[in-house]
Scaffold this motif. Structure first.
Motif, PDB file in Angstrom:
ATOM      1  N   ASN A 192     -32.095   8.969 -30.843  1.00 64.36           N
ATOM      2  CA  ASN A 192     -30.513   9.225 -30.724  1.00 64.36           C
ATOM      3  C   ASN A 192     -30.206  10.313 -29.934  1.00 64.36           C
ATOM      4  O   ASN A 192     -29.549  11.269 -30.625  1.00 64.36           O
ATOM      5  N   TRP A 193     -30.637  10.572 -28.992  1.00 59.36           N
ATOM      6  CA  TRP A 193     -30.664  11.952 -28.167  1.00 59.36           C
ATOM      7  C   TRP A 193     -29.106  12.314 -27.705  1.00 59.36           C
ATOM      8  O   TRP A 193     -29.009  13.334 -27.449  1.00 59.36           O
ATOM      9  N   LYS A 194     -28.400  11.327 -27.826  1.00 55.92           N
ATOM     10  CA  LYS A 194     -26.943  11.598 -27.457  1.00 55.92           C
ATOM     11  C   LYS A 194     -26.237  12.473 -28.465  1.00 55.92           C
ATOM     12  O   LYS A 194     -25.313  13.406 -28.268  1.00 55.92           O
ATOM     13  N   GLU A 195     -26.928  12.098 -29.908  1.00 56.79           N
ATOM     14  CA  GLU A 195     -26.426  13.102 -30.872  1.00 56.79           C
ATOM     15  C   GLU A 195     -27.051  14.389 -30.995  1.00 56.79           C
ATOM     16  O   GLU A 195     -26.682  15.806 -31.269  1.00 56.79           O
ATOM     17  N   ASN A 196     -28.455  14.386 -30.843  1.00 53.03           N
ATOM     18  CA  ASN A 196     -29.409  15.503 -30.898  1.00 53.03           C
ATOM     19  C   ASN A 196     -29.624  16.562 -29.722  1.00 53.03           C
ATOM     20  O   ASN A 196     -29.383  17.689 -29.634  1.00 53.03           O
ATOM     21  N   VAL A 197     -29.636  15.803 -28.596  1.00 49.97           N
ATOM     22  CA  VAL A 197     -30.077  16.597 -27.400  1.00 49.97           C
ATOM     23  C   VAL A 197     -28.858  16.946 -26.469  1.00 49.97           C
ATOM     24  O   VAL A 197     -28.802  18.002 -26.182  1.00 49.97           O
ATOM     25  N   LEU A 198     -28.140  15.908 -26.213  1.00 50.68           N
ATOM     26  CA  LEU A 198     -26.937  15.930 -25.440  1.00 50.68           C
ATOM     27  C   LEU A 198     -26.219  17.355 -25.679  1.00 50.68           C
ATOM     28  O   LEU A 198     -25.743  18.174 -24.889  1.00 50.68           O
ATOM     29  N   PRO A 199     -25.694  17.531 -26.862  1.00 52.48           N
ATOM     30  CA  PRO A 199     -24.895  18.717 -27.243  1.00 52.48           C
ATOM     31  C   PRO A 199     -25.525  20.061 -26.671  1.00 52.48           C
ATOM     32  O   PRO A 199     -24.894  20.916 -26.342  1.00 52.48           O
ATOM     33  N   VAL A 200     -26.814  20.105 -27.041  1.00 52.42           N
ATOM     34  CA  VAL A 200     -27.479  21.272 -26.686  1.00 52.42           C
ATOM     35  C   VAL A 200     -27.636  21.519 -25.055  1.00 52.42           C
ATOM     36  O   VAL A 200     -27.481  22.344 -24.771  1.00 52.42           O
ATOM     37  N   ALA A 201     -27.841  20.299 -24.601  1.00 45.67           N
ATOM     38  CA  ALA A 201     -27.862  20.644 -22.986  1.00 45.67           C
ATOM     39  C   ALA A 201     -26.694  20.872 -22.461  1.00 45.67           C
ATOM     40  O   ALA A 201     -26.273  21.725 -21.690  1.00 45.67           O
ATOM     41  N   GLN A 202     -25.294  20.302 -22.964  1.00 42.88           N
ATOM     42  CA  GLN A 202     -24.207  20.628 -22.543  1.00 42.88           C
ATOM     43  C   GLN A 202     -23.718  22.095 -22.811  1.00 42.88           C
ATOM     44  O   GLN A 202     -22.979  22.794 -21.902  1.00 42.88           O
ATOM     45  N   ASN A 203     -24.245  22.582 -23.842  1.00 40.01           N
ATOM     46  CA  ASN A 203     -24.056  24.002 -24.225  1.00 40.01           C
ATOM     47  C   ASN A 203     -24.829  24.917 -23.389  1.00 40.01           C
ATOM     48  O   ASN A 203     -24.170  25.989 -22.572  1.00 40.01           O
ATOM     49  N   ILE A 204     -26.072  24.517 -22.828  1.00 44.05           N
ATOM     50  CA  ILE A 204     -26.827  25.233 -21.836  1.00 44.05           C
ATOM     51  C   ILE A 204     -26.031  25.132 -20.503  1.00 44.05           C
ATOM     52  O   ILE A 204     -25.910  26.099 -19.760  1.00 44.05           O
ATOM     53  N   GLU A 205     -25.573  23.979 -20.167  1.00 45.20           N
ATOM     54  CA  GLU A 205     -24.782  23.853 -18.909  1.00 45.20           C
ATOM     55  C   GLU A 205     -23.470  24.810 -18.957  1.00 45.20           C
ATOM     56  O   GLU A 205     -23.257  25.359 -17.892  1.00 45.20           O
ATOM     57  N   SER A 206     -22.957  24.920 -19.956  1.00 45.80           N
ATOM     58  CA  SER A 206     -21.595  25.710 -19.977  1.00 45.80           C
ATOM     59  C   SER A 206     -22.048  27.327 -19.799  1.00 45.80           C
ATOM     60  O   SER A 206     -21.383  28.079 -19.312  1.00 45.80           O
ATOM     61  N   GLU A 207     -23.087  27.534 -20.645  1.00 47.33           N
ATOM     62  CA  GLU A 207     -23.529  29.054 -20.536  1.00 47.33           C
ATOM     63  C   GLU A 207     -23.813  29.445 -19.137  1.00 47.33           C
ATOM     64  O   GLU A 207     -23.603  30.551 -18.724  1.00 47.33           O
ATOM     65  N   LEU A 208     -24.648  28.536 -18.569  1.00 48.07           N
ATOM     66  CA  LEU A 208     -25.167  28.788 -17.104  1.00 48.07           C
ATOM     67  C   LEU A 208     -23.905  28.879 -16.057  1.00 48.07           C
ATOM     68  O   LEU A 208     -23.706  29.835 -15.349  1.00 48.07           O
ATOM     69  N   LYS A 209     -22.890  27.784 -16.383  1.00 46.72           N
ATOM     70  CA  LYS A 209     -21.646  27.961 -15.496  1.00 46.72           C
ATOM     71  C   LYS A 209     -21.172  29.300 -15.614  1.00 46.72           C
ATOM     72  O   LYS A 209     -20.602  29.839 -14.700  1.00 46.72           O
ATOM     73  N   TYR A 210     -21.188  29.875 -16.954  1.00 49.16           N
ATOM     74  CA  TYR A 210     -20.217  31.011 -17.246  1.00 49.16           C
ATOM     75  C   TYR A 210     -20.838  32.268 -16.406  1.00 49.16           C
ATOM     76  O   TYR A 210     -20.095  32.957 -15.995  1.00 49.16           O
ATOM     77  N   ILE A 211     -22.224  32.215 -16.315  1.00 47.13           N
ATOM     78  CA  ILE A 211     -22.613  33.228 -15.453  1.00 47.13           C
ATOM     79  C   ILE A 211     -22.866  33.125 -13.866  1.00 47.13           C
ATOM     80  O   ILE A 211     -23.316  33.691 -13.262  1.00 47.13           O
ATOM     81  N   GLY A 212     -22.119  31.878 -13.558  1.00 46.15           N
ATOM     82  CA  GLY A 212     -21.952  31.513 -12.153  1.00 46.15           C
ATOM     83  C   GLY A 212     -23.321  30.887 -11.542  1.00 46.15           C
ATOM     84  O   GLY A 212     -23.458  30.940 -10.376  1.00 46.15           O
ATOM     85  N   ILE A 216     -34.815  19.596 -21.518  1.00 48.95           N
ATOM     86  CA  ILE A 216     -34.526  19.667 -22.961  1.00 48.95           C
ATOM     87  C   ILE A 216     -34.724  18.645 -23.920  1.00 48.95           C
ATOM     88  O   ILE A 216     -33.935  17.499 -23.515  1.00 48.95           O
ATOM     89  N   GLY A 217     -35.697  18.418 -24.839  1.00 48.07           N
ATOM     90  CA  GLY A 217     -35.688  17.323 -25.728  1.00 48.07           C
ATOM     91  C   GLY A 217     -35.733  17.786 -27.072  1.00 48.07           C
ATOM     92  O   GLY A 217     -35.711  18.942 -27.471  1.00 48.07           O
ATOM     93  N   PRO A 218     -35.984  16.637 -27.966  1.00 41.95           N
ATOM     94  CA  PRO A 218     -36.035  16.882 -29.362  1.00 41.95           C
ATOM     95  C   PRO A 218     -37.247  17.796 -29.617  1.00 41.95           C
ATOM     96  O   PRO A 218     -36.853  18.837 -30.585  1.00 41.95           O
ATOM     97  N   ILE A 250     -35.822  21.535 -28.857  1.00 40.42           N
ATOM     98  CA  ILE A 250     -34.666  21.953 -29.574  1.00 40.42           C
ATOM     99  C   ILE A 250     -35.266  22.329 -30.915  1.00 40.42           C
ATOM    100  O   ILE A 250     -35.066  23.426 -31.608  1.00 40.42           O
ATOM    101  N   LYS A 251     -36.205  21.631 -31.450  1.00 44.46           N
ATOM    102  CA  LYS A 251     -37.120  22.146 -32.864  1.00 44.46           C
ATOM    103  C   LYS A 251     -37.871  23.567 -32.473  1.00 44.46           C
ATOM    104  O   LYS A 251     -37.446  24.470 -33.259  1.00 44.46           O
ATOM    105  N   GLY A 252     -38.197  23.871 -31.373  1.00 44.72           N
ATOM    106  CA  GLY A 252     -38.778  25.030 -31.219  1.00 44.72           C
ATOM    107  C   GLY A 252     -37.659  26.133 -30.542  1.00 44.72           C
ATOM    108  O   GLY A 252     -38.130  27.357 -29.871  1.00 44.72           O
ATOM    109  N   ASN A 253     -36.386  25.734 -30.145  1.00 46.09           N
ATOM    110  CA  ASN A 253     -35.488  26.415 -29.911  1.00 46.09           C
ATOM    111  C   ASN A 253     -35.795  27.058 -28.541  1.00 46.09           C
ATOM    112  O   ASN A 253     -35.700  28.215 -28.190  1.00 46.09           O
ATOM    113  N   HIS A 254     -36.402  26.041 -27.649  1.00 42.93           N
ATOM    114  CA  HIS A 254     -36.675  26.390 -26.328  1.00 42.93           C
ATOM    115  C   HIS A 254     -36.338  25.337 -25.264  1.00 42.93           C
ATOM    116  O   HIS A 254     -35.935  24.340 -25.781  1.00 42.93           O
TER     117      HIS A 254
END
Length: 484
Positions: free
Chosen positions: A303-323, A354-356, A359-363
RNA sequence: CGGGGAGUGGCGCAGCCCGGUUAGCGCGCCUGCCUUGGGAGCAGGAGGUCGUCGGUUCAAAUCCGAUCUCCCCGACCA
């Protein structure tokens, strides 16, 4: 596996057939497509994004060095084009003509601009009256039509986009200074943004721009061993000012013709990017120019859409933020492996997986396109690390290209050696040349090698040698190559 | 512009020589199920006036002519 790989890549390896690789990658990566008109192409969004990045970064430099943008007409009356004889002779074989407006035949044919010296010269003659009006430092971003016999996407198309600078000055020295300043600006731009090392210098009389006093150019060695002219800067002298009557009253109240320069770089730069950096798996874009700098691939398991996707989206917006120009590839219909190959083919400089497990390893796992090096980076320092890696990629791409250029530059004394090096190793050849066009011509006829540039003198270089062809004593060391 | 090669669903090709059912194949695409750490699997389905124009023929993807476009090798150029 081998067969699978072919299916997967969908392009012929660069090492097998460079020409086919070049045209296939352009279409597969969706940079451009053929239009139904001879020699014309459509620059697709992914390709045009590169041009936009080039324009933006180059335009900034043009403006910072004191120039302003303007726009001149697409059409040039035949009589204007005819004023500078050399200019006309140089361009007439490739000019497209407008002969009709609707059903009416025009009284005077209109050329679709192959370059704008003529129309701009005409306008400058109206605008320039006094030394106080000088210098005039104008650039335009425009499209150009040249009816070329043989075309290739980006390298030589019937229509292309470019910027052309046109300046007018009080003295020869000022025009010369401008010409050389632009040349070094071009060199700096191409090296630091496109990560392509260039050699710069003067063109021979034979290779000179039609109508110029002197032509200077930057040339780069492509990875198939052929040289490509990437930008030119011309000292036009008073050739155009005399025929277009661009006169000013100088500080001593004497009427004088202005001294001019013109210079340009085109969508050909995109071709250079493809050919200098690409490999068997496809394109490799330097981060500064890449339409997408980072692609994030979520590893879709369970169920990557619940576990993985939000983290990926977060990374996306963080990177967008720094241009950072980032793309999150969350498409469900493709497997991660498919996406890896796809984005490798399209030249994205950095991939984040980025996969499960991550995320477990916070990397996250980062993979560089240029070296394929994998690195595990912490989510806590991801922004800084990504910015850092992109910088490293940019730097090492230039270094790699420079190493290639140096390894493929050979110095020869004898014509026999020249021929064999050109046939076996290709690349750039440094050799002495007496300065006579006859020698240049004969070398070309026998070997297809042409003088790319006469480099600016460096102190430590050997001062004299013998002309490659006639053996005459010479102090002119030049770069030869087969060229696009 | 010279010499060579090629145009058949989105992509890659077969069929053409020797004219004749409904023009095939692989990939891709759509729907569903199932999968997913380097291009997964199964089932069903959509998509073509065979580059264009003209000719020969009862009949043309197939033969003939013209033309357009692309690719490769040369002469010319950013």
């Amino acid at each position: 596996m081998n067969k699978d790989e072919r299916l997967v890549k969908q392009i012929i390896p660069k090492s097998v057939d460079f020409s086919r690789w070049y045209t296939e990658i352009i279409r597969k990566a969706e940079l451009a497509d053929y239009a139904p008109i001879r020699g014309m192409m459509v620059i697709r969004p992914y390709g045009f994004a590169i041009w936009e990045n080039i324009s933006y970064l180059l335009d900034k430099r043009i403006k910072e060095s004191g120039h302003s943008n303007a726009y001149f007409p697409l059409f040039i009356p035949e009589s204007y084009l005819q004023k500078e004889t050399e200019h006309l002779e140089g361009f007439s074989p490739e000019v497209a003509w407008v002969t009709h407006g609707g059903k009416e035949e025009l009284e005077e044919k209109l050329a679709v601009r192959p370059t704008s010296e003529a129309i701009i010269g005409n306008m400058y003659s109206k605008w320039i009256k006094s030394w106080r009006d000088l210098p005039v430092l104008i650039n335009q971003w425009a499209n150009i039509i040249r009816w070329e016999k043989v075309t290739r996407p980006f390298l030589r198309t019937t229509e292309f986009l470019w910027q052309e600078g046109h300046t007018a000055h009080e003295t020869y020295e000022e025009a010369q200074e401008e010409t050389l300043m632009i040349l070094s600006m071009y060199k700096e731009f191409v090296e630091s943004e496109l990560a392509i090392p260039v050699i710069s210098g003067k063109k021979t009389e034979r290779e000179k721009f039609a109508g110029a006093l002197e032509t200077y150019a930057i040339e780069a060695l492509m990875s198939d061993g052929k040289s490509l002219q990437m930008g030119t800067s011309h000292n036009l002298g008073q050739h155009f000012s005399k025929v277009f009557n661009i006169r000013f009253e100088d500080r001593d109240q004497k009427l004088q013709y202005v001294w001019q320069s013109s210079w340009g770089m085109s969508t050909r730069l995109i071709g250079a990017l493809i050919m200098s950096h690409g490999d068997d798996s496809g394109l490799i874009f330097p981060p500064r120019i890449a339409p997408i700098q980072v692609v994030i691939i979520p590893i879709s398991v369970g169920n990557w859409k619940e576990n993985v996707l939000p983290v990926a989206q977060n990374i996306e917006s963080e990177l967008k933020y720094i241009g950072v120009r980032v793309n999150l590839d969350a498409r469900e219909e493709f497997t991660p492996g498919w996406k890896f190959s796809e984005w490798e083919m399209r030249g994205v400089p950095l991939r984040l997986e980025i996969g499960p497990r991550d995320i477990k390893g916070n990397h996250a796992v980062s993979v560089r396109r240029d070296t394929m090096d994998k690195e595990i980076i912490s989510l806590d320092s991801l922004k800084q690390d990504v910015a850092e890696i992109l910088k490293r990629i940019q730097k090492s791409m230039l270094e790699k290209a420079l190493r290639f250029q140096l390894e493929n530059t050979h110095e020869v004394q004898k014509f026999e050696d020249f021929k064999s090096v050109l046939d076996s190793k290709k690349g750039l050849i440094k050799a002495f040349w007496c300065g006579k066009q006859a020698c240049e011509e004969k070398i070309k006829d026998e070997t297809m090698g042409t003088i790319r540039v006469i480099p600016f003198k460096k102190d430590k270089e050997k001062a004299v040698g013998n002309c490659l062809f006639c053996g005459e004593k010479s102090d002119v060391l030049v770069y030869f190559a087969r060229a696009y």
